[in-house]
Design a protein around this motif. Structure first.
Motif, mmCIF file in Angstrom:
data_model
loop_
_atom_site.group_PDB
_atom_site.id
_atom_site.type_symbol
_atom_site.label_atom_id
_atom_site.label_comp_id
_atom_site.label_asym_id
_atom_site.label_seq_id
_atom_site.Cartn_x
_atom_site.Cartn_y
_atom_site.Cartn_z
ATOM 1 N N GLU A 1 0.812 -1.219 0.000
ATOM 2 C CA GLU A 1 0.000 0.000 0.000
ATOM 3 C C GLU A 1 0.841 1.263 0.000
ATOM 4 N N ASP A 2 2.001 1.211 0.642
ATOM 5 C CA ASP A 2 2.844 2.404 0.715
ATOM 6 C C ASP A 2 3.532 2.695 -0.618
ATOM 7 N N ASP A 3 3.722 1.676 -1.441
ATOM 8 C CA ASP A 3 4.387 1.874 -2.734
ATOM 9 C C ASP A 3 3.453 2.498 -3.763
ATOM 10 N N VAL A 4 2.198 2.089 -3.756
ATOM 11 C CA VAL A 4 1.243 2.520 -4.772
ATOM 12 C C VAL A 4 0.653 3.877 -4.389
ATOM 13 N N ASN A 5 0.730 4.826 -5.300
ATOM 14 C CA ASN A 5 0.157 6.154 -5.088
ATOM 15 C C ASN A 5 -1.189 6.255 -5.811
ATOM 16 N N MET A 6 -2.200 6.785 -5.105
ATOM 17 C CA MET A 6 -3.526 6.955 -5.687
ATOM 18 C C MET A 6 -4.107 8.279 -5.224
ATOM 19 N N SER A 7 -4.653 9.037 -6.163
ATOM 20 C CA SER A 7 -5.257 10.322 -5.801
ATOM 21 C C SER A 7 -6.476 10.565 -6.674
#
Length: 307
Positions: A199-205
């Motif tokens: 979860e910390d590697d994947v960026n989502m906005s």
């Protein structure tokens, strides 16, 4: 010796394979010449003439016949033969999907980007999330409808007898919200989707500013600890498991991206190149204008130039 062998053979002739042996021995016996009986040999000793006269004694030295051969032991029953096939020499089984020419395990890359994009889309598209915020329970939902603008790569690497499944992707997800029968849509920007990422590697906005309470409730679903991010991570893990589980046939079908059909979900290379060229052209024009203004100002300090 032949007689003794025939006698022994006669006792076990019923056993498998000895009937032919007996026949061969009988044929051999018929070819042997007749043997004359052995007679005793006498020697004479003593004085006088050769008659059986007085004082003489005769000693008989018998030649013993050869000892009768010992009968061979009765043969034992043949051991049971295993039905298992004979051992096969080990062979060098190639790593699944590796090219035939790469028998020395040199570096080889197989582009699987198009397959990966469509596989990941199958995991994501159609996922729906009901609104759960207080006051909005049962009033609507948000649905992820389309994966698009995918950039990056997915590939299989063969080297020194090892196989690695690598990917590094970024993409947009179109979503549609339906709240109180009113629909509005937006997009999610997702980047740094890599193998074995967390979860910390994947960026989502979600780049939109809420204007109503319904907008605010929808945007809460897109937070880092919200249900959309958790579902996205499950989809990425499922995609990775399917990628790493590809059979040799599956790899062969999708290995040649360059000769196959490019996924429409990927970034349009022509469009991207045109946009890059337009951006570079605008930058060059701005640079030329600045240089022209600087030159005019240098020649005439009182000149005012307005662009």
């Amino acid at each position: 010796a032949v007689d003794a062998a025939l006698d022994a053979c006669g006792r076990v002739v019923s056993m498998e394979g000895l009937g032919a042996c007996r026949a061969e021995l009988q044929a051999l016996q018929a070819q042997l010449p007749a043997v004359a009986p052995v007679k005793a040999k006498q020697t004479l000793s003593g004085g006088g003439d050769g008659d059986s006269g007085g004082g003489g004694s005769a000693a008989a030295e018998a030649v013993q016949p050869p000892a009768a051969p010992t009968a061979p032991a009765a043969p034992t029953a043949p051991a049971a033969v295993s039905e298992s096939p004979p051992p096969v020499a080990p062979v060098n089984v190639p790593v699944r999907g590796k090219s035939v020419w790469n028998n020395k395990d040199t570096w080889e890359e197989v582009d699987m980007t198009d397959w990966a994009v469509d596989c990941l889309a199958d995991q994501i598209e159609g996922t729906e999330f009901p609104l759960t915020a207080k006051g909005f329970e049962g009033r609507g939902s948000v649905k992820l409808t389309r994966l698009r603008e995918v950039a990056g790569h997915a590939q299989i690497i063969y080297f020194q007898g090892k196989t690695r499944f690598l990917f590094d992707l970024s993409f947009e997800i179109v979503w549609v919200a339906d709240v109180d029968d009113k629909k509005f849509k937006g997009r999610l920007d997702v980047s740094d989707v890599i193998q074995d990422g967390d979860e910390d590697d994947v960026n989502m906005s979600a780049p939109f500013n809420p204007k109503t309470d319904a907008h605010a409730v929808v945007k809460e679903l897109f937070t880092a600890d919200g249900p959309v991010k958790a579902s996205l991570m499950d989809s990425i893990r499922s995609f990775q498991a399917e990628f790493q589980g590809l059979t040799e046939q599956g790899i062969g079908i999708h290995r040649n991206t360059g000769t196959g059909v490019r996924s429409k979900r990927r970034v349009d290379l022509n469009k991207q190149a045109a946009e890059a060229e337009a951006s570079q052209q605008a930058a060059r024009q701005a640079q030329q204008q600045q240089e022209a203004v600087a030159q005019m100002t240098k020649q005439n300090p009182n000149c005012k130039v307005t662009l």
